[in-house]
Design a protein around this motif. Structure first.
Motif, short mmCIF file in Angstrom:
data_model
loop_
_atom_site.label_atom_id
_atom_site.label_comp_id
_atom_site.label_asym_id
_atom_site.label_seq_id
_atom_site.Cartn_x
_atom_site.Cartn_y
_atom_site.Cartn_z
N VAL A 6 0.87 -1.17 0.00
CA VAL A 6 0.00 0.00 0.00
C VAL A 6 0.91 1.22 0.00
CG1 VAL A 6 -1.79 1.27 1.24
CG2 VAL A 6 -1.77 -1.24 1.30
N VAL A 7 0.55 2.23 -0.80
CA VAL A 7 1.35 3.44 -0.89
C VAL A 7 0.42 4.65 -0.85
CG1 VAL A 7 1.36 3.57 -3.43
CG2 VAL A 7 3.26 4.58 -2.14
N SER A 8 0.92 5.74 -0.29
CA SER A 8 0.20 7.00 -0.37
C SER A 8 1.21 8.12 -0.58
CB SER A 8 -0.62 7.28 0.89
OG SER A 8 0.21 7.54 2.00
N LEU A 9 0.77 9.17 -1.22
CA LEU A 9 1.56 10.37 -1.40
C LEU A 9 0.73 11.53 -0.88
CD1 LEU A 9 3.84 12.17 -2.54
CD2 LEU A 9 2.54 12.23 -4.69
N THR A 10 1.30 12.28 0.05
CA THR A 10 0.64 13.46 0.60
C THR A 10 1.50 14.66 0.29
OG1 THR A 10 -0.25 12.13 2.41
CG2 THR A 10 -0.27 14.52 2.70
N LEU A 11 0.87 15.71 -0.21
CA LEU A 11 1.55 16.98 -0.45
C LEU A 11 0.97 17.99 0.54
CD1 LEU A 11 1.42 17.09 -4.35
CD2 LEU A 11 3.32 16.35 -2.90
N ALA A 12 1.85 18.70 1.23
CA ALA A 12 1.42 19.67 2.23
C ALA A 12 2.42 20.82 2.27
CB ALA A 12 1.34 19.01 3.61
N ALA A 13 1.98 21.95 2.81
CA ALA A 13 2.86 23.10 2.94
C ALA A 13 4.01 22.76 3.89
CB ALA A 13 2.09 24.30 3.46
N SER A 14 5.21 23.22 3.54
CA SER A 14 6.38 22.99 4.38
C SER A 14 6.26 23.77 5.68
CB SER A 14 7.65 23.47 3.68
OG SER A 14 7.94 22.68 2.58
N PRO A 15 6.80 23.20 6.77
CA PRO A 15 6.92 23.99 8.00
C PRO A 15 7.98 25.07 7.79
CG PRO A 15 7.86 21.81 8.29
CD PRO A 15 7.26 21.85 6.92
N GLY A 16 8.27 25.86 8.79
CA GLY A 16 9.19 27.00 8.68
C GLY A 16 10.48 26.75 7.93
N ASP A 17 11.25 25.74 8.31
CA ASP A 17 12.53 25.44 7.67
C ASP A 17 12.26 24.55 6.45
OD1 ASP A 17 15.11 24.58 7.00
OD2 ASP A 17 15.15 23.08 8.58
N PRO A 18 12.51 25.03 5.26
CA PRO A 18 12.21 24.23 4.06
C PRO A 18 13.25 23.15 3.79
CG PRO A 18 13.12 26.33 3.40
CD PRO A 18 13.03 26.35 4.90
N SER A 19 13.11 22.02 4.46
CA SER A 19 14.04 20.91 4.25
C SER A 19 13.30 19.60 4.43
CB SER A 19 15.19 20.99 5.25
OG SER A 19 14.72 20.67 6.56
N PRO A 20 13.79 18.51 3.84
CA PRO A 20 13.16 17.22 4.06
C PRO A 20 13.14 16.82 5.53
CG PRO A 20 14.74 17.08 2.27
CD PRO A 20 14.91 18.42 2.90
N ARG A 21 14.21 17.15 6.23
CA ARG A 21 14.26 16.82 7.67
C ARG A 21 13.17 17.55 8.44
NH1 ARG A 21 19.41 16.85 11.76
NH2 ARG A 21 18.21 16.28 13.59
N SER A 22 12.96 18.82 8.14
CA SER A 22 11.92 19.59 8.80
C SER A 22 10.54 19.00 8.49
CB SER A 22 11.99 21.06 8.36
OG SER A 22 10.97 21.80 8.97
N CYS A 23 10.33 18.61 7.23
CA CYS A 23 9.06 17.95 6.85
C CYS A 23 8.87 16.69 7.68
CB CYS A 23 9.06 17.59 5.37
SG CYS A 23 8.99 18.99 4.23
N ARG A 24 9.93 15.89 7.78
CA ARG A 24 9.85 14.64 8.53
C ARG A 24 9.54 14.90 10.01
NH1 ARG A 24 15.32 12.06 9.67
NH2 ARG A 24 15.25 13.71 11.22
#
Length: 132
Positions: free
Chosen positions: A30-48
């Protein structure tokens, strides 16, 4: 989102984003893709870190949780142990990418996960790209 072998559902519009999911029944994936606004720091780590903070409450039973980051990707991996009387374990991997103020979260999981399934996970996750 194009994934050969997956039957994809229609895109769901969310407040501030969108989500699409799909299944590959024969493979048990099963897979899903969610797109959402980035939090303050625009980085993959911040998203995680932002997303994972909320998900921890929703999935309290986890084993072998690992957070990592490599290049322009961050991820979380964990196992959901089998419940009493069941032998099925679930493997979950959340892959985080970020571009132009948008977090892309790919959630891939498999019921009845076996260690031999790891190569399938890595192949699918390595194919993830954000197109312009």
């Amino acid at each position: 989102m194009e994934l050969p072998g997956f039957e994809m559902s229609p895109v769901q519009q969310l407040k501030g984003g969108a989500r699409v999911s799909g299944t590959a029944e024969r493979a048990g994936l099963v897979v899903s893709l969610t797109l959402a606004a980035s939090p303050g720091d625009p980085s993959p780590r911040s998203c995680r870190d932002h997303d994972w903070a909320g998900r921890q409450l929703a999935q309290p039973l986890r084993e072998d949780t690992r957070l990592s980051q490599q290049g322009d990707r961050a991820r979380v991996e964990f196992i959901v142990p089998a419940s009493a009387g069941e032998t099925a374990r679930e493997k979950h991997v959340l892959l985080y990418l970020q571009r132009d103020g948008v977090c892309a979260i790919v959630h891939l999981f498999k019921l009845r996960y076996e260690p031999g399934d790891a190569a399938v996970f890595e192949t699918l996750l390595a194919s993830v790209r954000l197109a312009s």
